[in-house]
Structure formats: C-alpha cells, structure tokens
Scaffold this motif. Structure first.
Motif, PDB file in Angstrom:
ATOM      1  N   VAL B 125       0.874  -1.169   0.000  1.00 31.31           N
ATOM      2  CA  VAL B 125       0.000   0.000   0.000  1.00 31.31           C
ATOM      3  C   VAL B 125       0.912   1.221   0.000  1.00 31.31           C
ATOM      4  O   VAL B 125       1.726   1.388   0.907  1.00 31.31           O
ATOM      5  CB  VAL B 125      -0.927  -0.004   1.235  1.00 31.31           C
ATOM      6  N   LYS B 126       0.792   2.043  -1.055  1.00 32.15           N
ATOM      7  CA  LYS B 126       1.728   3.150  -1.272  1.00 32.15           C
ATOM      8  C   LYS B 126       1.853   4.067  -0.059  1.00 32.15           C
ATOM      9  O   LYS B 126       2.957   4.425   0.359  1.00 32.15           O
ATOM     10  CB  LYS B 126       1.300   3.963  -2.501  1.00 32.15           C
ATOM     11  N   ALA B 127       0.696   4.417   0.523  1.00 28.57           N
ATOM     12  CA  ALA B 127       0.707   5.381   1.621  1.00 28.57           C
ATOM     13  C   ALA B 127       1.412   4.839   2.862  1.00 28.57           C
ATOM     14  O   ALA B 127       1.806   5.606   3.741  1.00 28.57           O
ATOM     15  CB  ALA B 127      -0.721   5.777   1.964  1.00 28.57           C
ATOM     16  N   ASN B 128       1.513   3.485   2.960  1.00 27.23           N
ATOM     17  CA  ASN B 128       2.100   2.893   4.159  1.00 27.23           C
ATOM     18  C   ASN B 128       3.609   2.657   4.042  1.00 27.23           C
ATOM     19  O   ASN B 128       4.228   2.192   4.994  1.00 27.23           O
ATOM     20  CB  ASN B 128       1.407   1.569   4.491  1.00 27.23           C
TER      21      ASN B 128
END
Lengths: 634, 144
Positions: B125-128
């Motif tokens: 997950v990019k944001a993580n």
C-alpha cells in the motif's frame, strides 16, 4: 408459543364451537322427533287396543242388555211376579224392575243367597195365601256345575203366582219356573263366559304391550275406577295413588276432560301418564264405561336421544380431529413453514450474509412478503456495495495524495535533492509525521469500516507470542527514545507455547495500547508491559505513569471517536478510533480488555486472550456501534 | 535491506551488456503523474533502468520491446485495470516469470487476495511505505 400451536388451538376452538352448535341443533330437532315418534307409537298402540277393549265392553254390555231383555220379556208372562238376577256379591244384575240393577239386594234375599253359598241347591219358598199360591224360587247358576259353590256366578230369584191353588195351576207355574230358569241361566252363563274370556284377553293385552318397550304400565279401569286389568295383574296398585292422579282419572271418566297427560314418577320410573276414556254409544249417547291408562317410559326416548348425543359427540370429535389435522397440515405448509424458512434466511441476512435470496416464492401474501424481502435485501446489498465502494474509493483518493506528500518530503529530508540544514530538516520531519498520522487515520477508518461490516478477515493460526512481544517493544523504540520514556517488558509467563491468534491484528491492538501509553505519559515517565498466565488465558498489562483517565470518562473509553476530556486539549493527533479497534480485535479473539486509571497517577490497560482455540468465537462478530468497557477489575 | 553487490551480481548473471554491466530494468505502471515521477526519479537514483507506463496499452508496448526484471503495477488505472494487466502478463508464457509487485492504494483483503491469486509476488500500500522501503522490497525480491 409457536405460530403453529396457536393456529391449531384456534382451529380446535372454532371447530369445536361450530360442530357443537351444529350438533346441538341436530340433537334438538332429532330429539323432538324421537320423542314425538315414541308418543305417536304409544298412542297408536293404545288406541288400537282401546278399540278392542271397547268392543269387549260393548259386547258385555250387549249381553247384559240381552239378559235384561230376557228378564223383562219373561216378566210379562202371566203369573210371573218378578224375576231378579243377583250376582254372587248380592247386587242385582238384572231385574223386572230395571231400576234395581246395580242395587244391593234386600237382607232377606241375601240370607237366602247365603244358604246357597253354603251348599243349598235350588229351593222354593211356597206361600199359600188362600185363593192363590205363590212360589218364590232361588236358582244358583254355576259356571261349572262340577265345581259347585266356588264357581257360583248368579242367583236367580223368581216369584210366580198361580191362578188358583189347584194342583193343575200349581203344576202350570212349576213348568213356567222351569222354562224361566233355563232361559235366564243360559243368558247369565254366556255373560260370564264372555266376561271371563274378555278379561283374560284384556289381561293378556296389558301384559303383551310391554314388549313394545315404551310402556311401563297399561291399565284398564272400569266405571268405578276399579282396575280390571293391568300389566303384571296388580289390581291394588293405585289404591294409594296420589289424589291428583285419582282426580285426573275421575275427570276423564266423568267426561269433563277428553283425555289427560301428565309426567310423573311411578314405581321409581319417570313416565308420562296418559288417560283415555273407554266409551261407546248407548241409545245415541256416548257413555264412558272405563278408562285406559298408559304409562310411557321417558327413558324409552331419552335413551335414544342420549345414544344420538353420544354418537354426535363421537362424530364431532372425529370431524374436529380430521379438520384440525387437514387445516393444520395446510397451514403448516402454506404459512408456518414459509415463515420459518424466511426467518432463517432473514437471520442469515441479519448476521451479515447479504448474498441470501428467498427461493420458491408462493403466489400469495407470504410470497409477496418474500418478494419484498428479496428486494429489500437486494437494496441493502447495493447499499453495502456502495458503502464498500465509497470507502475503497475514498481511501484510494486520500492515500494517493498522501503517498505523494510522504514520498516527496522523505526524498527532500534524505537529501536526495540536495543538502538541507537542520532547521529545514526538522520542519520537514514534522510535516512527514503529520502525513504519517493522516495515513494511519485512513487505515483506522478502513479497519473500522471492515470490522463493522464483519469483513475484517481474521486469520487464526498458531503463532509465537514472544515474537509478537519483541516486535511490539522494537516498534516503540523510536517514540520512547524521543519522549525519554522507559519501556519495560516484564514477562512472568516464562516460555509461552505457540497458541492460536491473529498475529497482525493482535499486534495492532497491543501496539495501539502501548503507543497510547507512551503518548500520554510525560517525558521521564515509565511504561511497563507485563505478561502472565491466567488459567486458559494470557494476560497482558500495560501500565504507565501518565495523565490518567478521568473517572467519568472510563465507561466511554472504548467507544468510537471518543477522546478523554483531559487529553482533548493536550494532544491533537488522537483519532478516537484506536481503542475501539483494540476492543473489536480482543473481542474477536474471545478475550477481554479493560482499564483502571487514577487521573494524574497513571493508567493500566489489561488484555486477556484465550490460549485454547475453543474459546475463540467461530464467526466474525459484527461490531456494535458502541462498545462499553467491562466493569473495572482489580 | 539487501546488499547492493547482490543486485549487481544478479544483474551480471542475468544480462551481461557489452560494457559488462547491465542495469536492472524496472517497468512502473502508474497513472498518477506525481507519484510516477517520484518513483522513476527514486529508482533511477538507486541505479535501476526504469520505464514507465500510464496505462495497459503503453505497458504492453514496452513489454513487447523489452522484458523487464520486475514490474511495479498500480491497480486502479484508466481503462484496463491492474488485475487484468497481471492476468495477461501471467497468461503469456514469455512474460509469466516476471515478478510483479502491486503498488496500490487499494489494500482491502479481497484486493490483496485477488492480486496474489493472479500471481503477484507482493502487495504494497503506497501510503504505508516510503520509497526507500519500496526499493528495499524490489532488491529483496530480485535477490532471491
């Protein structure tokens, strides 16, 4: 009480009421008919025999008339002074002076009769009254000559007078006496023979009629209300009868009443007493010469009515049973079973399985309900999908710019784009941390949405709890160092054998608690994570020396979006979702979580998770909107 | 963190160039312009050869020309989505062996399971994750 039972009870009640009412009407009508039938039959039989009896009475009367006629005719013969026929009881049966009939004979005559009764044969009393000669002769008439005095039926008293006392004239009247005695004897005998025969016939009738079943008594009275014949031949049966019944008979006999009917008890039997006159025409006038009395047994028709009632009750019970079974089966198939089926499907939908559809819809109201239900579930399904899609899209849309901010800040911070001074770096770091918190908030929102729709996807397998603890402590290093807080691990459980839990989720839960403890503890403080065995459970206590939770806030601590009143001002980065998530995860593990806190002194969170797989709930629980902490434990 | 020399070693073993050193070739499929630029910049800085595609058509055009060592693929894309791209790559024998890391901001269990079932090697997950972590993941996968 189940619907089926209720319907069956109503059916039984309704069927019973309808059938009872219906059968009551039938029994009433039939009962009247049966009663009428018995009455008609008994009356028909009575009338029939009454005719026979009247005929016999008439015959007796005619013979009596014939005797009297013979007496009258013979009385006209010259020399005959009078002819009287006296019964053995001393009453005139026929006489020259017809007014004497029925009158008791004179004492003088009785004295003569007594002599005959004593055994005397025919004898004469002769009186010579000078110029003439009178002979009074007493002649006994026996029914059976051989039996003598016991079969005496009549005594004929004849007085004749001779023209003179000459031998020839006396002889003449002797001859006359002879002729008269023979004629009278013949007539009298035939009366008695007929009377005896008739009596026997009547007696036989009174005995035979009991065969019909409805008579208890059949009684013939004469014109003195003396019983001539009755069932069982008991002539004295009514000697002590009540006056009211005696008067009834008198009324009919006297002609005041055509016939009488009264219900009474006689010899312990409930009967209808009916009195009819025995009558025939004498000289153009209807004379009542006796009574026919019948006692019809109430039981004769009551038994039939009772039998009918019992039959009807039997039929009623069978019909009710059949009706209830048939209607019950139909209702079960048409109503109860579909409702039960629908209810099971509705339960599955309520439990979160929105893929359910009711199949095999009937073409009635219940089927209509099923259609509405299906369309409702379909709507919910759409809404659920919509919500899911919305969250997915929202998360995606929020995360994409967040990723950009995060990646860009990190690149600058790391000096990828050229050197930055410490001041700049510090500011970039705070920006980066803010974006991290935002990413965490998005993650929390997603997790909670998943938990609420029961799709969090727990994966229970045997894991090493020590490994989880290690990760937990390692993850706190950065923050604890930064805030100068000591994190102490106190493992009192020793070597923990692997047990079933969702490692990712449980870490999220414990991490949340420990992060909170660090966040709300002032620099220089201490956070202790202690682990110990509690029977089938593993207990983790996270104690801090932080700000604590106000007492009034404790019950709401695990609610969604709740933040304690004393930290709302203090910190800005709590979402209020963390403890809700913790509670959800622990509950899904079949565990418990609670908090003890003294404001200003510190807080202790206690988590207990089962170490045996049987204690883990089988199905994912759809989280309730508000989770309240369990009562505080010491 | 995987050591740099391992990557070099792998690259050497896999595809020696006339110069004796061939850069690991990464295909990035990402529709967001800013993220795409950041990814390309970071990966290039880290010493990878990077090609990027905004959507499926461009991606398959690149694939037809040159086989990448690894693909970083977004899921939500204009037109054909990431799942379909993974399916097609895995269905084609020539490209089936290329490891694909899903780099998406979707991240629900269903998406993850679906991507892994189609043959993706990992799901991030990019944001993580930071770019450094993504690079580390790429190196770790290629280092196997």
């Amino acid at each position: 009480m189940s619907l089926g039972t209720k319907i069956n009870l109503v059916l039984i009640l309704v069927a019973t009421i309808i059938l009872t009412a219906g059968f009551w009407v039938i029994v009433s009508i039939e009962g009247v008919a049966i009663k009428q039938q018995v009455k008609n039959d008994s009356e028909t039989v009575a009338y029939m025999f009454r005719n026979d009896i009247e005929h016999m009475f008439r015959q007796a009367y005619n013979q009596q008339e014939a005797l009297q006629s013979a007496v009258s005719n013979l009385s006209k013969v010259d020399g005959v002074k009078y002819i009287n026929v006296v019964t053995a009881d001393g009453v005139y049966a026929a006489a020259t002076d017809s007014s004497l009939i029925g009158v008791k004979a004179s004492e003088e005559t009785i004295a003569q009769i007594d002599k005959i009764k004593a055994g005397e044969k025919t004898f004469d009393i002769k009186k010579d009254i000078g110029t003439t000669y009178v002979i009074k002769r007493f002649i006994p008439i026996y029914l059976d000559e051989a039996k003598g005095a016991t079969s005496l039926i009549n005594i004929v008293e004849i007085e004749v007078i001779a023209i003179s006392s000459r031998q020839a004239d006396i002889f003449e009247i002797q001859k006359l006496l002879q002729v008269i005695s023979v004629t009278i004897e013949q007539n009298a005998k035939s009366i008695t023979v007929a009377r005896v025969g008739n009596l026997r016939a009547i007696q036989r009738i009174t005995d035979d009629v009991t065969k019909f079943g409805f008579y208890h008594d059949f009684i013939i009275h004469d014109d003195k209300l003396k019983i001539i014949a009755n069932t069982g031949n008991e002539p004295t049966i009514f000697d002590n009868d009540k006056d009211v019944y005696k008067q009834l008979r008198s009324k009919v006999l006297s002609g005041k009443s055509k016939e009488e009917l009264v219900r009474r008890i006689h010899n312990d039997h409930d009967v209808v007493m009916q009195v009819f006159p025995i009558q025939y025409m004498i000289a153009g006038k209807l004379e009542r010469v006796g009574l026919l009395e019948i006692h019809v047994l109430i039981s004769a028709y009551q038994d039939k009515i009772n039998a009918l009632t019992f039959r009807m009750i039997g039929i009623g019970v069978i019909l009710t049973a059949i009706l209830v079974i048939v209607l019950g089966v139909i209702l079960r198939r048409e109503v109860v079973e579909p409702i039960t089926r629908y209810s099971k499907i509705a339960q599955k939908v309520a439990d979160g399985d929105l893929g359910q559809t009711i199949e095999g819809l009937s073409n009635d109201e219940i089927g209509q309900f099923g259609k509405v239900f299906n369309s409702m579930v379909s709507n919910i399904r759409e809404l659920d999908q919509l919500k899911s899609d919305f969250i997915t899209v929202a998360a995606h849309q929020l995360r994409t710019p967040l990723s950009g901010i995060k990646w860009a800040l990190k690149m600058i911070m790391d000096g990828d784009l050229g050197a930055v001074n410490n001041d700049q770096k510090d500011m970039l770091k705070r920006g980066y941390e803010t974006s991290e918190k935002m990413a965490q908030l998005v993650n929390d929102l997603l997790n909670i949405s998943r938990i609420e729709s029961g799709k969090y996807g727990f994966k229970f397998e045997k894991n090493d709890f020590a490994k989880l603890l290690k990760t937990l402590i390692t993850n706190t290093e950065l923050a604890s160092q930064e805030r100068n807080i000591k994190v102490i691990l106190d493992n009192r459980a020793g070597d923990i054998q692997p047990f079933s839990f969702d490692a990712d989720k449980l870490l999220i839960a414990l991490q949340n608690i420990v992060d909170n403890a660090i966040k709300y503890t002032l620099p220089g403080g201490r956070v202790t994570v202690s682990v110990e065995n509690q029977g089938d459970y593993l207990q983790v206590k996270v104690s801090d020396t932080g700000v604590g939770v106000p007492k009034e806030d404790l019950p709401k601590l695990f609610s969604k979006f709740f933040r304690a009143s004393n930290v709302v001002q203090l910190q800005t980065d709590g979402s209020g979702l963390g403890l809700f998530l913790v509670k959800s995860i622990i509950v899904h593990h079949g565990g418990q979580v609670w908090v003890d806190s003294i404001e200003g002194k510190g807080t202790t969170f206690t988590v207990r998770v089962p170490m045996i797989a049987e204690l883990i709930p089988k199905e994912e629980i759809v989280a309730e909107p508000v989770l309240v902490a369990p009562e505080a434990k010491s | 963190m995987v050591e740099q020399n391992e990557i070099t070693e792998t690259a050497v073993v896999n595809a020696p160039t006339p110069t004796g050193e061939r850069k690991t070739f990464i295909l990035v499929i990402e529709d967001d312009k800013f993220l795409r630029e950041l990814l390309v910049r970071k990966l290039s800085t880290e010493g990878f050869a990077v090609e990027n595609a905004i959507e499926a058509e461009a991606a398959f055009r690149i694939l037809a020309e040159r086989k990448p060592d690894i693909i970083l693929c977004d899921l939500i894309l204009p037109g054909v989505d990431g799942f379909e791209i993974v399916r097609r790559i895995k269905a084609e024998p020539k490209t089936a062996d290329i490891p694909i890391v899903i780099l998406s901001n979707l991240g629900q269990k269903e998406d993850l399971d679906r991507a892994m079932a189609l043959g993706a090697v990992d799901f991030m997950v990019k944001a993580n994750f930071t770019l450094d972590e993504i690079v580390a993941k790429v190196r770790s996968i290629l280092g196997k």
